[in-house]
Motif scaffolding. Structure first.
Motif, PDB file in Angstrom:
ATOM      1  N   LEU A 372      50.804  51.665  50.922  1.00  0.00           N
ATOM      2  CA  LEU A 372      52.226  52.316  49.828  1.00  0.00           C
ATOM      3  C   LEU A 372      52.810  51.729  50.222  1.00  0.00           C
ATOM      4  O   LEU A 372      53.292  50.745  50.777  1.00  0.00           O
ATOM      5  CB  LEU A 372      52.175  53.406  51.138  1.00  0.00           C
ATOM      6  N   ASP A 373      53.699  52.043  49.414  1.00  0.00           N
ATOM      7  CA  ASP A 373      55.230  52.086  48.930  1.00  0.00           C
ATOM      8  C   ASP A 373      55.856  52.685  50.362  1.00  0.00           C
ATOM      9  O   ASP A 373      55.573  54.000  50.622  1.00  0.00           O
ATOM     10  CB  ASP A 373      55.563  52.073  47.459  1.00  0.00           C
ATOM     11  N   ASN A 374      57.721  52.177  49.776  1.00  0.00           N
ATOM     12  CA  ASN A 374      58.514  52.935  51.451  1.00  0.00           C
ATOM     13  C   ASN A 374      58.403  53.884  50.795  1.00  0.00           C
ATOM     14  O   ASN A 374      58.445  55.246  52.142  1.00  0.00           O
ATOM     15  CB  ASN A 374      59.715  52.017  51.233  1.00  0.00           C
ATOM     16  N   LYS A 375      59.032  54.563  49.770  1.00  0.00           N
ATOM     17  CA  LYS A 375      58.586  56.120  49.249  1.00  0.00           C
ATOM     18  C   LYS A 375      57.759  57.107  49.064  1.00  0.00           C
ATOM     19  O   LYS A 375      57.727  57.734  49.884  1.00  0.00           O
ATOM     20  CB  LYS A 375      59.126  56.023  47.929  1.00  0.00           C
ATOM     21  N   SER A 402      46.313  47.663  59.714  1.00  0.00           N
ATOM     22  CA  SER A 402      46.655  48.489  60.665  1.00  0.00           C
ATOM     23  C   SER A 402      47.600  48.433  61.204  1.00  0.00           C
ATOM     24  O   SER A 402      47.585  49.865  61.821  1.00  0.00           O
ATOM     25  CB  SER A 402      45.236  47.199  61.769  1.00  0.00           C
ATOM     26  N   GLY A 403      48.581  48.216  61.266  1.00  0.00           N
ATOM     27  CA  GLY A 403      49.909  48.651  61.569  1.00  0.00           C
ATOM     28  C   GLY A 403      50.577  49.961  60.522  1.00  0.00           C
ATOM     29  O   GLY A 403      50.943  50.900  61.563  1.00  0.00           O
ATOM     30  N   GLY A 427      44.008  57.901  68.957  1.00  0.00           N
ATOM     31  CA  GLY A 427      43.622  57.142  71.101  1.00  0.00           C
ATOM     32  C   GLY A 427      42.809  55.782  70.111  1.00  0.00           C
ATOM     33  O   GLY A 427      43.883  54.736  70.716  1.00  0.00           O
ATOM     34  N   ILE A 428      42.186  55.858  69.250  1.00  0.00           N
ATOM     35  CA  ILE A 428      41.717  54.615  69.403  1.00  0.00           C
ATOM     36  C   ILE A 428      42.136  54.036  68.459  1.00  0.00           C
ATOM     37  O   ILE A 428      42.649  52.870  68.404  1.00  0.00           O
ATOM     38  CB  ILE A 428      40.148  55.377  67.714  1.00  0.00           C
ATOM     39  N   ALA A 429      42.190  54.445  67.172  1.00  0.00           N
ATOM     40  CA  ALA A 429      44.208  53.121  66.949  1.00  0.00           C
ATOM     41  C   ALA A 429      44.578  52.394  68.008  1.00  0.00           C
ATOM     42  O   ALA A 429      45.527  51.409  67.466  1.00  0.00           O
ATOM     43  CB  ALA A 429      45.220  53.745  65.775  1.00  0.00           C
TER      44      ALA A 429
END
Length: 507
Positions: A372-375, A402-403, A427-429
């Protein structure tokens, strides 16, 4: 000459009454109101419309109040409404034509209950307009009915296009529960002397609203075995039984009951939607998609007035569409995903939403695993809601960034903290990001709120193993074994896990 009397019972209805009385202007020659103890401006509002107002001492019996109001009506015909109801403008000409008749008629009207919270408007037909007769009587302390009296007096019951809009259930979940609690006490009192299928039907529905599912199930099972129950009502209760069984993870039993419900009333969108959810749990993804296509087709017919039934539930199209997208995602069916995405485009276009293009682009990017872009990332928080949360969870689950995945899940969690699935995936993430303590705290808290979700248990155990928290694992396994003893596959998995971990748990 008084041709039509409007009959009402009220208490503290100042916020609703004016619009109700406005809706019968030009058609009601007399307004009769039995007030059961208002201490707000209800009486003042009624006086503005020249209503005949009578006091009635409340005795925990709606029929008694209704019959008192009927006794004060002098019109040749009677229409009864509640303060939170409005007569549709399109119905006035039809009423004028009907009340020109001299026949003993009772007219079935469509009462459409609006429910914005769940996006599920339901409608039922009742005799609401009838020729006046002093022998006509309501029965039942609550959810009172007049149809049995109408039949005893050999009235001809006629269908009509008259529509009454009911706003009383267009309130919060807590307000619905408050009203259901009030009704429950009256229903239980009525049940002592009247164990009819209608009363057991209403008890099952009331306990379902109160989320007391065992009691709802008990009364539903009693009601469906009563031969006097109409098939549309029986199908509705079979759907309720299937819903409760699904919540209890009794999926095969749920499927048997929903199949029987559809045999009785196959064109109900809600029953087809529920059948899809059950098929999904059985991993029958083709069947799940088929039921959803039936659901959206019948929903269109219902909205167009092409399906006639004494009980109808009109769904929000998007509830069906989101389920379709989830099924296509699970089955990796690109054509199916595009089919339901096109349906969503149509739905969004019909409602002229400003964020439509951005919303659809965001879904498409997450599906195709494009960053995804910032918008789009910033818009995510405004776009998600309780209706589309499950879809976005599934889209994010396999997202490779992941981030960004963690940030999106954090946003979801902030908006939907009470959603058990959101808590689980977040929780898993967190655990995947090395934040085990935070993950354990989140999943542990989630299990305290949702002890019927076995998925949480297995995630928690895997994390606690990493921390060598064997005492907590032992307690969790014991609690889970008790909670999920009725789910064979979960019970078996817990037994295997307990055996494998027994050398460690004995320390």
């Amino acid at each position: 000459m008084t041709l039509l009397s409007l009959s009402m019972i009220v208490k503290n209805e100042e916020s609703y009454l004016k619009d109700c009385l406005e809706s019968v202007k030009g058609i009601a020659d007399e307004i009769v109101i039995a007030d059961t103890g208002s201490d707000d401006n209800t009486i003042k509002v009624a006086e503005e419309y020249n209503a005949k107002i009578f006091s009635f001492d409340w005795i925990n019996d709606f029929s008694a109040a209704r019959n008192f109001a009927l006794s004060k009506c002098t019109g040749d015909w009677i229409l009864y409404l509640d303060a939170d109801e409005r007569l549709s403008k399109d119905s006035i000409d039809e009423i004028k034509e009907i009340i020109s008749s001299k026949d003993n008629l009772a007219i079935k009207c469509l009462v459409k209950s609006i429910d914005s919270e769940h996006g599920r408007d339901n409608s039922m037909t009742f005799p609401r307009l009838f020729r006046n007769n002093p022998e006509l009587k309501f029965t039942g302390r609550v959810h009172e009915q007049i149809e049995s009296s109408i039949k005893e007096l050999n009235y001809k019951i006629v269908d009509s296009g008259i529509e009454i809009i009911h706003l009383g259930y267009n309130v919060s979940g807590e307000a619905k529960k408050s009203k259901a609690s009030r009704n429950l006490n009256l229903l239980l009192e009525e049940y002592k002397s009247n164990k009819s299928s209608y009363i057991t039907f209403q008890l099952a529905q009331t306990y379902n609203i109160l989320e007391e599912y065992d009691e709802a199930l008990n009364y539903a099972l009693v009601s469906i075995n009563d031969k006097a129950l109409e098939n549309t009502h029986r199908a509705n209760l079979l759907g309720l039984i299937a819903y409760v069984e699904l919540k209890k993870h009794k999926v095969q039993a749920a499927f048997r009951h929903i199949s029987t419900a559809l045999d009785l009333d196959k064109k109900q969108p809600y029953l087809n939607l529920l059948a899809s959810k059950i098929s999904f749990r059985l991993n029958d993804l083709v069947g799940a998609d088929d039921y959803l296509k039936y659901a959206i087709g019948f929903n269109d017919e219902l909205k167009a007035g092409k399906i006639k039934s004494s009980i109808n539930f009109i769904l929000n199209d998007e509830e069906i569409i989101y389920s379709g997208l989830i099924v296509a995602l699970k089955s990796k069916n690109n054509a199916g995903f595009q089919f339901w995405l096109d349906k969503l485009k149509i739905s969004y276009g019909s409602k002229e939403r400003k964020s439509g293009n951005l919303y659809l682009a965001l879904i498409d990017k997450l599906y195709r695993k494009i960053k995804l872009d910032n918008k789009e990332e910033k818009a995510f928080a405004d776009i998600i809601n309780k209706d589309n949360t499950d879809l976005f969870l599934d889209l994010i689950n396999d997202y490779p960034f992941s981030g960004l995945k963690l940030k999106l899940l954090e946003t979801l969690f902030e908006k939907e903290k009470d959603n058990s699935s959101v808590c689980n995936l977040y929780g898993i993430a967190l655990a995947d990001a090395g934040q085990d303590d935070k993950a354990i705290e989140l999943l542990g808290g989630n299990f305290e709120k949702d002890k019927q979700n076995p998925t949480i248990v297995f995630y928690l155990i895997s994390l606690l193993l990493k921390k060598n928290e064997f005492g907590k694992i032992s307690a969790l396994l014991k609690l889970a074994s008790e909670n999920f003893s009725h789910i064979p596959e979960v019970k078996s998995r817990l037994q295997i896990m307990t055996e494998k971990l027994s050398p460690l748990l004995g320390k």
